[in-house]
Design a protein around this motif. Structure first.
Motif, PDB file in Angstrom:
ATOM      1  N   GLU A  33      41.547 -35.141 -35.065  1.00  0.00           N
ATOM      2  CA  GLU A  33      42.413 -34.410 -35.988  1.00  0.00           C
ATOM      3  C   GLU A  33      43.038 -35.358 -36.999  1.00  0.00           C
ATOM      4  OE1 GLU A  33      45.088 -32.462 -33.356  1.00  0.00           O
ATOM      5  OE2 GLU A  33      43.711 -30.799 -32.904  1.00  0.00           O
ATOM      6  N   SER A  34      43.347 -36.586 -36.535  1.00  0.00           N
ATOM      7  CA  SER A  34      43.886 -37.582 -37.468  1.00  0.00           C
ATOM      8  C   SER A  34      42.860 -37.932 -38.537  1.00  0.00           C
ATOM      9  CB  SER A  34      44.292 -38.848 -36.706  1.00  0.00           C
ATOM     10  OG  SER A  34      45.326 -38.572 -35.797  1.00  0.00           O
ATOM     11  N   SER A  35      41.584 -38.025 -38.137  1.00  0.00           N
ATOM     12  CA  SER A  35      40.520 -38.313 -39.109  1.00  0.00           C
ATOM     13  C   SER A  35      40.427 -37.205 -40.138  1.00  0.00           C
ATOM     14  CB  SER A  35      39.183 -38.478 -38.384  1.00  0.00           C
ATOM     15  OG  SER A  35      39.231 -39.548 -37.478  1.00  0.00           O
ATOM     16  N   LYS A  59      42.861 -35.319 -40.957  1.00  0.00           N
ATOM     17  CA  LYS A  59      44.065 -35.435 -41.782  1.00  0.00           C
ATOM     18  C   LYS A  59      43.880 -36.521 -42.832  1.00  0.00           C
ATOM     19  CE  LYS A  59      49.076 -35.968 -41.492  1.00  0.00           C
ATOM     20  NZ  LYS A  59      50.224 -36.199 -40.587  1.00  0.00           N
ATOM     21  N   ILE A  60      43.219 -37.620 -42.434  1.00  0.00           N
ATOM     22  CA  ILE A  60      42.958 -38.703 -43.388  1.00  0.00           C
ATOM     23  C   ILE A  60      42.067 -38.197 -44.521  1.00  0.00           C
ATOM     24  CG2 ILE A  60      41.750 -40.908 -43.662  1.00  0.00           C
ATOM     25  CD1 ILE A  60      42.749 -41.632 -40.850  1.00  0.00           C
ATOM     26  N   GLU A 109      43.035 -35.822 -30.609  1.00  0.00           N
ATOM     27  CA  GLU A 109      44.088 -36.224 -31.541  1.00  0.00           C
ATOM     28  C   GLU A 109      43.546 -37.158 -32.614  1.00  0.00           C
ATOM     29  OE1 GLU A 109      47.384 -37.840 -29.483  1.00  0.00           O
ATOM     30  OE2 GLU A 109      47.835 -35.994 -28.370  1.00  0.00           O
ATOM     31  N   GLN A 110      42.689 -38.104 -32.188  1.00  0.00           N
ATOM     32  CA  GLN A 110      42.109 -39.013 -33.179  1.00  0.00           C
ATOM     33  C   GLN A 110      41.229 -38.264 -34.167  1.00  0.00           C
ATOM     34  OE1 GLN A 110      42.448 -39.441 -29.895  1.00  0.00           O
ATOM     35  NE2 GLN A 110      41.955 -41.531 -29.267  1.00  0.00           N
TER      36      GLN A 110
END
Length: 783
Positions: free
Chosen positions: A347-349, A351-352, A344-345
């Motif tokens: 994928e968040s990166s 996304k960022i 998840e982290q």
């Protein structure tokens, strides 16, 4: 008991005697560690050993008191003191061997020094044998034997010193006993020395085993603490462990769950095979998994290693930390560490990274991505000798919609605009948002004749069609400015700047049009720059002045106040319209010092008017967000001596669109002083009624557009004026109608119930002297 529990202590079942004494192979592993446990104890107990030797020396002197060799015994006592001092100095040098490696030469030196003490202690035995005094011999031997026994109790940790002392003592006792015929004493000396030697070794062995156990427990506790700390700090999900063949060992339920298996199924399986998925068969490992395999192979510690794994045909991302495991002999027995699923982290990166190049509101590429795309297009144009283009788009009338209907409606409008722009994009064009209501198009290949003009026209036509948002039908237009490379700019910054100049010209022409960049546009920009430069010096040059427009009572038509209006007669540019320099002053924040000057000058002039006449001063939103605005008002009133009740500050609804709380706080402070507040241009904004709840205004000024509309019998304008007057009366507010230019309009406004009237019918803006002349005339007529 499990295999791990069986070795919890990390202590060997037995310690060899040579290892205990320290006379074994001094290069083997653990020699320095054992000495580090033993020899620091000597310094800690040095006062006890010194005391034992002092007592022993006293008794030896007594035992040989009758010999007649007291001078010789005195010398012996000094020699003993020197020997004891030398050993104590060596003890102090060895006090830190628990923190450093002890050199074999240090052990040899210390053992030799102990032997010297033993020889010195046995000299009274030799003296007794030389004298043939069996009684003195036996007493002296008793003292020396007791000393050796006492040393065994207080200094048993390093047995080498005790053994050497006992051996030397036994040698001297046997030799002297044989000389004197004391055979029983000689045999006893051998027996006692043997017992002391064996006892000291066993005591030391027990001591070392206890220290080794403590060390092993502390080491394992440290490892566990380290793992738990890393586990907690990194919010890891599970512990993992593999053997030397990289097979999973002691799989915990959480680790097995991460592997998608049961603990029993994961146990003994190849760790890399479990996390490689199909890549295990093909051998095409992801780089991160290959890196993990290499670190395990090289037995290297690693921390926070991001590894791409495949669990049940699903790609996941793990963060792993691991440390090699060693057994008691220092042999490598595998790896263990902590791990967590960071998919998840990760994928968040990603996304960022996406958000860094795309606008969150519209989903269009943002300024950064547009800059990159334009740079690439310019490189392409240079390489293939073509042309690229950059179009800047600005929405017409968007600000008024955003201000009146609110930011939420404005955001929805921008989203609809972006969807329409996406319809116009293609492989050759990238459309993005620069910020606010500005958009842009990068055309990679603009060689086709008329392509830029056609694109701009399509944008204007499509964006000018009506929008339906929250039951509102909204109309905005679009202005477009364009520049082409390499003709209009050699760099991204230059091309964007020139497209912006073209856009500025398009909006200057009224909007809804497209303007190509021309070099002459720089002249317009230069003119604005020069105007700004001149405005910055206008106060210093005393180029600004104030005109005053009268506001009259609707019924008596007596002047009740004057509105102060700033004018600029520039030395360089002549008379400059307020419509031109006021927006420039607000853009550059020059309005703050100019506004302060206007306020002080207006107050200074108002002091000369009748005390019932107020002065109205316009205040910009830029001024209100200044932290010391209220102090500036107080200063102006104090310097000029004007009563606060004679000052009315006029603001527009725009003050609530930027840092509304700060602006409201500043106005409330001014009202607390006694100043009154007027809401100017009321009715032009959708949210005007909401503003009346936010601040207690004293006066509402009806915008001139409604007055003009009402004079033309526009039913909406008439209804709005009546509603405003009725509302003001219910709220105990006064109303001022602006833009009254004829007698008929004045009569109409008076009939509708407005309290005050302002407009050309009662007076145009005039110089200060002309304003004072009005009061002078009125005074003459009254007299």
């Amino acid at each position: 008991m499990s295999e791990e529990q069986g070795h919890t202590s990390g202590v060997p079942d037995s310690l060899a005697t040579r290892a205990v004494i320290g006379f074994g192979d001094r290069g083997e592993d653990g020699w320095s560690q054992l000495r580090g446990f033993q020899y620091p104890q000597l310094w800690r107990n040095v006062h006890w050993r010194t005391g034992i030797f002092a007592v022993a020396a006293s008794f030896l002197l007594l035992a040989n008191a009758a010999s007649g060799y007291m001078l010789l015994m005195a010398g012996w006592l000094g020699l003993l003191a020197l020997a004891i001092g030398h050993v104590a100095r060596l003890d102090r040098q060895l006090a830190d061997t628990d923190r450093r490696a002890m050199a074999p030469s240090e052990l040899t030196s210390h053992t030799a020094a102990t032997a010297v003490i033993a020889v010195v202690c046995c000299l009274p035995l030799v003296l007794a044998a030389y004298d043939g005094d069996s009684r003195a011999f036996l007493l002296s031997y008793l003292v020396v034997a007791t000393t050796a026994t006492a040393l065994t109790l207080v200094a048993a940790a390093p047995p080498a010193a005790t053994i050497v002392f006992s051996v030397v003592k036994a040698v001297f006792a046997v030799a002297c006993g044989l000389v004197l015929g004391e055979y029983v004493a000689a045999v006893a000396a051998i027996a006692i020395a043997t017992a002391i030697g064996i006892g000291s070794v066993e005591i030391s062995r027990s001591y070392l085993r206890a220290r080794l156990s403590e060390s092993a427990i502390a080491e394992k506790s440290e490892v566990v603490s380290l793992l738990l700390r890393e586990f907690e700090e990194n919010q890891a999900d599970w512990l993992w462990q593999v053997d030397t063949n990289r097979r999973v060992r002691k799989a915990s339920p959480r680790f097995a769950y991460a592997l998608g298996r049961s603990p029993e199924d994961a146990e003994g399986k190849s760790f890399l095979e479990l996390i490689a998925g199909d890549a295990w068969e093909s051998g095409q490992f992801p780089p991160s998994l290959h890196d993990l395999a290499e670190r395990l192979k090289r037995r290297e510690s690693f921390s926070n290693l991001i590894v791409k794994v495949t669990i049940n045909r699903e790609n996941r991302w793990w963060e792993l930390s691991g440390t090699p495991m060693l057994d008691d002999q220092g042999n490598h027995v595998g790896f263990r560490g902590v791990g967590s699923d960071v998919t998840e982290q990760r994928e968040s990166s990603e996304k960022i990274a996406y958000l860094a190049r795309y606008d969150t509101l519209t989903g269009l590429p943002n300024r950064l991505m547009l800059n990159e795309a334009l740079g690439e297009a310019m490189r392409y144009a240079k390489q293939w000798r073509t042309r690229c283009a950059f179009l800047m788009i600005d929405l017409d009338r968007f600000k008024s919609i955003n201000d009146s209907l609110g930011h939420m409606v404005g955001d929805q409008l921008l989203a609809q605009v972006s969807r329409r722009l996406k319809e116009l994009s293609g492989e050759n064009a990238l459309i993005g948002r620069l910020g606010g209501d500005e958009f842009a198009i990068v055309i990679r290949d603009a060689s086709e004749q008329g392509l830029v003009e056609r694109t701009a026209r399509r944008v204007i036509d499509r964006l000018s069609q009506p929008y339906e948002i929250d039951h509102h039908t909204l109309y905005v237009g679009a202005s477009v400015g364009s520049a082409m490379a390499p003709k209009d700019g050699k760099t991204v910054e230059e091309l964007m700047r020139n497209a912006d100049l073209a856009l500025y010209r398009s909006k200057d022409e009224g909007g809804g049009s497209h303007c190509n960049y021309e070099p002459s546009l720089h002249a317009s920009a230069e003119e604005r720059r020069q105007l700004e430069f001149a405005l910055r010096r206008a106060l210093e040059r005393q180029e600004l002045s104030l005109n005053y427009q009268p506001v009259v009572d609707a019924n008596s038509e007596q002047v009740v106040s004057f509105e102060a209006l700033v004018r600029w007669n520039s030395t360089d540019h002549g008379f400059v319209s307020p419509a031109k320099f006021i927006p420039l002053a607000e853009d550059t924040r020059l309005i703050v010092p100019i506004g302060e000057w206007v306020l002080e000058q207006a107050c200074r002039e108002a002091v000369q008017w009748p005390t019932n006449v107020k002065v109205n001063v316009n205040v910009s939103a830029e001024q209100l967000v200044e932290p010391d605005f209220a102090k500036m008002v107080v200063r102006a009133l104090a310097v000029t001596g004007l009563e606060p009740a004679r000052l009315e500050l006029e603001v527009t609804e725009s003050i609530f669109l930027r840092e509304a709380d700060v602006a409201r706080g500043a106005l409330e402070q001014c009202m607390a002083l006694g100043c009154s507040i007027a809401l100017d241009d009321f009715g032009t904004g959708y949210s005007s009624l909401g503003y009346l709840r936010k601040l207690r205004f004293n006066t509402i000024k009806v915008d001139r557009s409604f007055v003009q509309g009402a004079s033309g019998n526009d039913p909406e304008s008439l209804a709005i004026i009546r509603a405003v007057v009725a509302m003001a009366q219910s709220l105990d507010l006064t109303t001022t109608a602006e833009g009254v230019e004829t007698e008929e309009q004045a009569a109409m406004i008076r009939a509708m119930g407005c309290n005050k009237i302002q407009g050309y019918y009662f007076g145009r803006p005039m110089a200060a002297a002309d304003a004072r002349a009005i009061f002078a005339r009125a005074k003459r007529l009254a007299s």
